[in-house]
Scaffold this active site. Structure first.
Site, PDB file in Angstrom:
ATOM      1  N   THR A   1      37.927  29.963  51.717  1.00  0.00           N
ATOM      2  CA  THR A   1      37.882  29.590  53.127  1.00  0.00           C
ATOM      3  C   THR A   1      36.487  29.163  53.570  1.00  0.00           C
ATOM      4  O   THR A   1      35.488  29.598  52.983  1.00  0.00           O
ATOM      5  CB  THR A   1      38.328  30.809  53.982  1.00  0.00           C
ATOM      6  OG1 THR A   1      38.099  30.530  55.350  1.00  0.00           O
ATOM      7  CG2 THR A   1      37.552  32.070  53.616  1.00  0.00           C
ATOM      8  N   ASP A   2      36.446  28.379  54.627  1.00  0.00           N
ATOM      9  CA  ASP A   2      35.139  27.982  55.189  1.00  0.00           C
ATOM     10  C   ASP A   2      34.437  29.162  55.884  1.00  0.00           C
ATOM     11  O   ASP A   2      33.238  29.108  56.165  1.00  0.00           O
ATOM     12  CB  ASP A   2      35.291  26.806  56.172  1.00  0.00           C
ATOM     13  CG  ASP A   2      36.185  27.101  57.370  1.00  0.00           C
ATOM     14  OD1 ASP A   2      36.796  28.194  57.426  1.00  0.00           O
ATOM     15  OD2 ASP A   2      36.291  26.222  58.260  1.00  0.00           O
ATOM     16  N   GLU A   3      35.202  30.247  56.150  1.00  0.00           N
ATOM     17  CA  GLU A   3      34.606  31.367  56.900  1.00  0.00           C
ATOM     18  C   GLU A   3      33.509  32.080  56.121  1.00  0.00           C
ATOM     19  O   GLU A   3      32.733  32.837  56.701  1.00  0.00           O
ATOM     20  CB  GLU A   3      35.695  32.366  57.315  1.00  0.00           C
ATOM     21  CG  GLU A   3      36.728  31.743  58.224  1.00  0.00           C
ATOM     22  CD  GLU A   3      37.554  32.756  58.997  1.00  0.00           C
ATOM     23  OE1 GLU A   3      37.216  33.943  59.017  1.00  0.00           O
ATOM     24  OE2 GLU A   3      38.554  32.331  59.601  1.00  0.00           O
TER      25      GLU A   3
ATOM     26  N   TYR B   1      37.297  40.200  56.719  1.00  0.00           N
ATOM     27  CA  TYR B   1      38.066  39.185  55.968  1.00  0.00           C
ATOM     28  C   TYR B   1      37.134  38.228  55.245  1.00  0.00           C
ATOM     29  O   TYR B   1      37.235  38.033  54.026  1.00  0.00           O
ATOM     30  CB  TYR B   1      38.993  38.402  56.915  1.00  0.00           C
ATOM     31  CG  TYR B   1      39.499  37.103  56.303  1.00  0.00           C
ATOM     32  CD1 TYR B   1      40.396  37.124  55.233  1.00  0.00           C
ATOM     33  CD2 TYR B   1      39.065  35.860  56.783  1.00  0.00           C
ATOM     34  CE1 TYR B   1      40.848  35.931  54.657  1.00  0.00           C
ATOM     35  CE2 TYR B   1      39.509  34.676  56.207  1.00  0.00           C
ATOM     36  CZ  TYR B   1      40.407  34.727  55.148  1.00  0.00           C
ATOM     37  OH  TYR B   1      40.837  33.539  54.566  1.00  0.00           O
TER      38      TYR B   1
ATOM     39  N   LYS C   1      36.456  37.582  51.196  1.00  0.00           N
ATOM     40  CA  LYS C   1      36.640  36.279  50.534  1.00  0.00           C
ATOM     41  C   LYS C   1      35.331  35.828  49.886  1.00  0.00           C
ATOM     42  O   LYS C   1      35.329  35.273  48.787  1.00  0.00           O
ATOM     43  CB  LYS C   1      37.130  35.220  51.533  1.00  0.00           C
ATOM     44  CG  LYS C   1      38.546  35.396  52.025  1.00  0.00           C
ATOM     45  CD  LYS C   1      39.614  35.293  50.948  1.00  0.00           C
ATOM     46  CE  LYS C   1      39.819  33.883  50.439  1.00  0.00           C
ATOM     47  NZ  LYS C   1      40.994  33.781  49.526  1.00  0.00           N
TER      48      LYS C   1
HETATM   49  P1  NAD Z   1      49.295  34.172  54.095  1.00  0.00           P
HETATM   50  O1  NAD Z   1      48.815  35.447  54.689  1.00  0.00           O
HETATM   51  O2  NAD Z   1      50.259  33.331  54.832  1.00  0.00           O
HETATM   52  O3  NAD Z   1      49.964  34.485  52.660  1.00  0.00           O
HETATM   53  C1  NAD Z   1      49.385  35.365  51.745  1.00  0.00           C
HETATM   54  C2  NAD Z   1      50.413  35.618  50.630  1.00  0.00           C
HETATM   55  O4  NAD Z   1      49.810  36.501  49.665  1.00  0.00           O
HETATM   56  C3  NAD Z   1      51.695  36.306  51.112  1.00  0.00           C
HETATM   57  O5  NAD Z   1      52.812  35.710  50.530  1.00  0.00           O
HETATM   58  C4  NAD Z   1      51.533  37.746  50.636  1.00  0.00           C
HETATM   59  O6  NAD Z   1      52.769  38.396  50.369  1.00  0.00           O
HETATM   60  C5  NAD Z   1      50.728  37.544  49.356  1.00  0.00           C
HETATM   61  N1  NAD Z   1      49.950  38.744  49.007  1.00  0.00           N
HETATM   62  C6  NAD Z   1      49.136  39.473  49.832  1.00  0.00           C
HETATM   63  N2  NAD Z   1      48.614  40.513  49.146  1.00  0.00           N
HETATM   64  C7  NAD Z   1      49.093  40.427  47.874  1.00  0.00           C
HETATM   65  C8  NAD Z   1      48.897  41.200  46.701  1.00  0.00           C
HETATM   66  N3  NAD Z   1      48.115  42.300  46.714  1.00  0.00           N
HETATM   67  N4  NAD Z   1      49.515  40.831  45.575  1.00  0.00           N
HETATM   68  C9  NAD Z   1      50.313  39.734  45.550  1.00  0.00           C
HETATM   69  N5  NAD Z   1      50.550  38.966  46.630  1.00  0.00           N
HETATM   70  C10 NAD Z   1      49.939  39.305  47.784  1.00  0.00           C
HETATM   71  O7  NAD Z   1      47.991  33.366  53.716  1.00  0.00           O
HETATM   72  P2  NAD Z   1      47.677  31.793  53.831  1.00  0.00           P
HETATM   73  O8  NAD Z   1      47.262  31.484  55.197  1.00  0.00           O
HETATM   74  O9  NAD Z   1      48.776  31.038  53.193  1.00  0.00           O
HETATM   75  O10 NAD Z   1      46.375  31.718  52.916  1.00  0.00           O
HETATM   76  C11 NAD Z   1      46.476  31.556  51.501  1.00  0.00           C
HETATM   77  C12 NAD Z   1      45.084  31.513  50.901  1.00  0.00           C
HETATM   78  O11 NAD Z   1      44.346  30.435  51.454  1.00  0.00           O
HETATM   79  C13 NAD Z   1      44.259  32.775  51.178  1.00  0.00           C
HETATM   80  O12 NAD Z   1      43.510  33.065  50.018  1.00  0.00           O
HETATM   81  C14 NAD Z   1      43.338  32.366  52.328  1.00  0.00           C
HETATM   82  O13 NAD Z   1      42.146  33.085  52.282  1.00  0.00           O
HETATM   83  C15 NAD Z   1      43.138  30.895  52.018  1.00  0.00           C
HETATM   84  N6  NAD Z   1      42.848  30.041  53.197  1.00  0.00           N
HETATM   85  C16 NAD Z   1      43.685  30.058  54.278  1.00  0.00           C
HETATM   86  C17 NAD Z   1      43.442  29.187  55.342  1.00  0.00           C
HETATM   87  C18 NAD Z   1      44.331  29.148  56.563  1.00  0.00           C
HETATM   88  O14 NAD Z   1      43.991  28.486  57.536  1.00  0.00           O
HETATM   89  N7  NAD Z   1      45.483  29.805  56.552  1.00  0.00           N
HETATM   90  C19 NAD Z   1      42.322  28.334  55.308  1.00  0.00           C
HETATM   91  C20 NAD Z   1      41.496  28.364  54.178  1.00  0.00           C
HETATM   92  C21 NAD Z   1      41.784  29.210  53.122  1.00  0.00           C
HETATM   93  O1  DAU Z   2      38.822  28.840  58.807  1.00  0.00           O
HETATM   94  C1  DAU Z   2      39.796  29.195  57.876  1.00  0.00           C
HETATM   95  C2  DAU Z   2      40.502  30.462  58.317  1.00  0.00           C
HETATM   96  O2  DAU Z   2      41.339  30.104  59.408  1.00  0.00           O
HETATM   97  C3  DAU Z   2      41.317  31.118  57.202  1.00  0.00           C
HETATM   98  O3  DAU Z   2      40.456  31.534  56.175  1.00  0.00           O
HETATM   99  C4  DAU Z   2      42.097  32.325  57.753  1.00  0.00           C
HETATM  100  O4  DAU Z   2      42.909  32.859  56.733  1.00  0.00           O
HETATM  101  C5  DAU Z   2      42.946  31.851  58.920  1.00  0.00           C
HETATM  102  O5  DAU Z   2      43.610  32.958  59.474  1.00  0.00           O
HETATM  103  C6  DAU Z   2      42.104  31.148  59.969  1.00  0.00           C
HETATM  104  O6  DAU Z   2      41.221  32.101  60.621  1.00  0.00           O
HETATM  105  P1  DAU Z   2      40.967  32.068  62.219  1.00  0.00           P
HETATM  106  O7  DAU Z   2      40.502  33.401  62.640  1.00  0.00           O
HETATM  107  O8  DAU Z   2      40.146  30.878  62.590  1.00  0.00           O
HETATM  108  O9  DAU Z   2      42.485  31.775  62.716  1.00  0.00           O
HETATM  109  P2  DAU Z   2      43.350  32.379  63.943  1.00  0.00           P
HETATM  110  O10 DAU Z   2      44.581  31.539  64.014  1.00  0.00           O
HETATM  111  O11 DAU Z   2      43.483  33.849  63.843  1.00  0.00           O
HETATM  112  O12 DAU Z   2      42.436  32.054  65.201  1.00  0.00           O
HETATM  113  C7  DAU Z   2      42.050  30.727  65.511  1.00  0.00           C
HETATM  114  C8  DAU Z   2      41.165  30.809  66.743  1.00  0.00           C
HETATM  115  O13 DAU Z   2      41.972  31.185  67.865  1.00  0.00           O
HETATM  116  C9  DAU Z   2      40.073  31.854  66.637  1.00  0.00           C
HETATM  117  O14 DAU Z   2      38.890  31.362  67.287  1.00  0.00           O
HETATM  118  C10 DAU Z   2      40.621  33.051  67.406  1.00  0.00           C
HETATM  119  C11 DAU Z   2      41.488  32.403  68.470  1.00  0.00           C
HETATM  120  N1  DAU Z   2      42.698  33.180  68.857  1.00  0.00           N
HETATM  121  C12 DAU Z   2      43.525  33.650  67.896  1.00  0.00           C
HETATM  122  C13 DAU Z   2      44.638  34.380  68.216  1.00  0.00           C
HETATM  123  C14 DAU Z   2      45.561  34.907  67.119  1.00  0.00           C
HETATM  124  C15 DAU Z   2      42.976  33.390  70.204  1.00  0.00           C
HETATM  125  O15 DAU Z   2      42.231  32.920  71.087  1.00  0.00           O
HETATM  126  N2  DAU Z   2      44.094  34.106  70.534  1.00  0.00           N
HETATM  127  C16 DAU Z   2      44.932  34.633  69.594  1.00  0.00           C
HETATM  128  O16 DAU Z   2      45.929  35.302  69.962  1.00  0.00           O
END
Ligand code: NAD
Ligand code: DAU
Length: 350
Positions: A131-133, A156, A160
């Site tokens: 992730t970019d975080e 988190y 990562k």
């Molecule tokens: P998600 O939370 O939707 O899915 C995570 C999956 O991992 C689920 O299916 C869960 O059951 C499985 N999992 C969790 N713990 C586990 C374990 N101990 N063993 C096996 N499986 C397990 O996540 P996502 O949003 O699809 O993100 C996927 C990946 O991409 C993550 O590594 C996240 O850090 C990365 N990522 C997400 C975003 C985003 O915006 N969602 C952006 C950049 C990177």
């Molecule tokens: O940048 C990549 C990341 O983006 C991934 O690595 C994470 O897995 C993914 O969850 C996401 O993280 P964020 O914290 O940016 O996503 P979230 O959807 O939780 O929140 C997006 C923005 O919105 C953040 O600034 C917090 C705000 N927010 C979120 C929620 C859930 C609100 O204002 N209200 C809310 O209820």
């Protein structure tokens, strides 16, 4: 036939990736290892579950025996590692699970790959999805590049970041062939409605308050999930071993802009009067340590591998709203039971 291990394939990005891979590469067997936590859902993969080149294995990436057993059984050529605890708010209230899955789980997979490949790395690859975080938070200007110093600021992102370091350490120390990508915020169908976009769409549908943290001025860089999957495919096949690639959509938006756009789109599609749902916007207590701004410079991926997002922000948001409105049953399924407890804990109401 090649065989790859995808971890976390029942989650949001993982299910899009599995669907893409199984359909595009019929000569590759895709083994999906997922623990099926609250975020994992086999309903997300209904349309590929009977495909001959797809296998589901339920299991925990922290379980060494289970993971090594799968390496023995399938003799994987590659790993695409997505399994993680992924929600920042949950990491603030309960960090331990993030340390376990994101750090210990990643090392468990690295150890299993190293032992199974045993120095014979030809044609092998361990792809770590990150992730970019990990780069921390930006002020009003500038972008994260691949050389930006790591500065994670939530449990988190710290977990990562640790996993990224460990993946690189296994490359430098043991020669394990690895590649890492760091992507910005994804959006699209099948995202668990604890994340901003699906949560807001669901609440608009149900005429519930739309919780905006702080003043809603934090900025995220949004990328349509299908374009992230395309980037992973490209990096898996053409990326340089040992390298890192940033992935981002150049769609920087303040949270309040996203919420207002969703109100507009959903109201229009449900035939509600314009401005109706904006009255639901509720400013709530800010996230602890809330990162102000993320913005990705993905020019390395664009210049070296020729990647470009194919979906504009407007098209992606329209598609996403359509998907959630057309999949009410899916939304209802994932927002019952445990979700209600989570919601009450996080927002203080049902
Ligand atoms: P998600 O939370 O939707 O899915 C995570 C999956 O991992 C689920 O299916 C869960 O059951 C499985 N999992 C969790 N713990 C586990 C374990 N101990 N063993 C096996 N499986 C397990 O996540 P996502 O949003 O699809 O993100 C996927 C990946 O991409 C993550 O590594 C996240 O850090 C990365 N990522 C997400 C975003 C985003 O915006 N969602 C952006 C950049 C990177
Ligand atoms: O940048 C990549 C990341 O983006 C991934 O690595 C994470 O897995 C993914 O969850 C996401 O993280 P964020 O914290 O940016 O996503 P979230 O959807 O939780 O929140 C997006 C923005 O919105 C953040 O600034 C917090 C705000 N927010 C979120 C929620 C859930 C609100 O204002 N209200 C809310 O209820």
């Amino acid at each position: 036939m090649k065989t790859i291990l995808v971890t976390g394939g029942a989650g949001f990005i993982g299910s899009h990736l599995v669907r893409h891979w199984v359909k595009k590469y019929p000569d590759t067997k895709v083994v999906n290892l997922d623990k099926l936590t609250y975020a994992g859902n086999l309903e997300n993969l209904k349309d590929v579950e009977d495909m001959p080149n797809y296998v589901f294995e339920k299991g925990d990436i922290v379980d060494c025996e289970r993971v090594s057993g799968l390496f023995e059984k399938y003799r994987f050529d590659g790993v695409i590692h997505l399994a993680a605890e992924s929600h920042v708010d949950r990491s603030i209230s309960d960090p331990m699970e993030f340390i376990r899955t994101n750090i210990v789980g990643t090392v468990t997979l690295l150890n299993a790959a190293r032992a199974a490949w045993n120095g014979d790395f030809a044609g092998k690859l361990f792809y770590h999805v990150s992730t970019d975080e990990v780069y921390g938070s930006l002020g009003d200007e500038g972008y994260f590049t691949e050389t930006t110093r790591y500065d994670p600021r939530s449990p988190y992102s710290a977990s990562k970041a640790a996993s990224d370091h460990l993946v690189r350490a296994y490359h430098h120390t043991y020669g394990l062939p690895v590649v890492i990508s760091n992507c910005s915020n994804n959006y699209g169908g099948y995202q668990f409605p604890e994340k901003l976009i699906p949560l807001v769409i669901n609440n608009i549908r149900n005429r519930k308050p739309l919780p905006v943290y702080g003043k809603g001025l934090n900025v995220r860089d949004w990328l349509y999930v299908g374009d992230h999957v395309q980037a992973i495919d490209l990096i898996f096949h053409k990326g340089q071993v040992g390298e890192t690639y940033n992935v981002g959509g150049h769609n920087e938006k303040r949270n309040i802009e996203i919420v207002k756009l969703l109100c507009l789109l959903v109201d229009r599609k449900l035939g509600r009067p314009q401005g109706d749902s904006e009255t639901l916007i509720t400013y709530v207590q800010d996230r602890a340590g809330h990162d102000l701004r993320y913005a990705i410079d993905s020019s390395k991926l664009v210049d070296r591998l020729g990647w470009n997002p194919s979906v504009t922000f407007e098209q992606g948001m329209e598609r996403t709203v359509d998907w959630y409105l057309a999949n009410e049953e899916w939304l209802r399924g994932v927002t019952s039971g445990d979700y209600l407890h989570y919601y009450t804990r996080q927002y203080g109401e049902k």
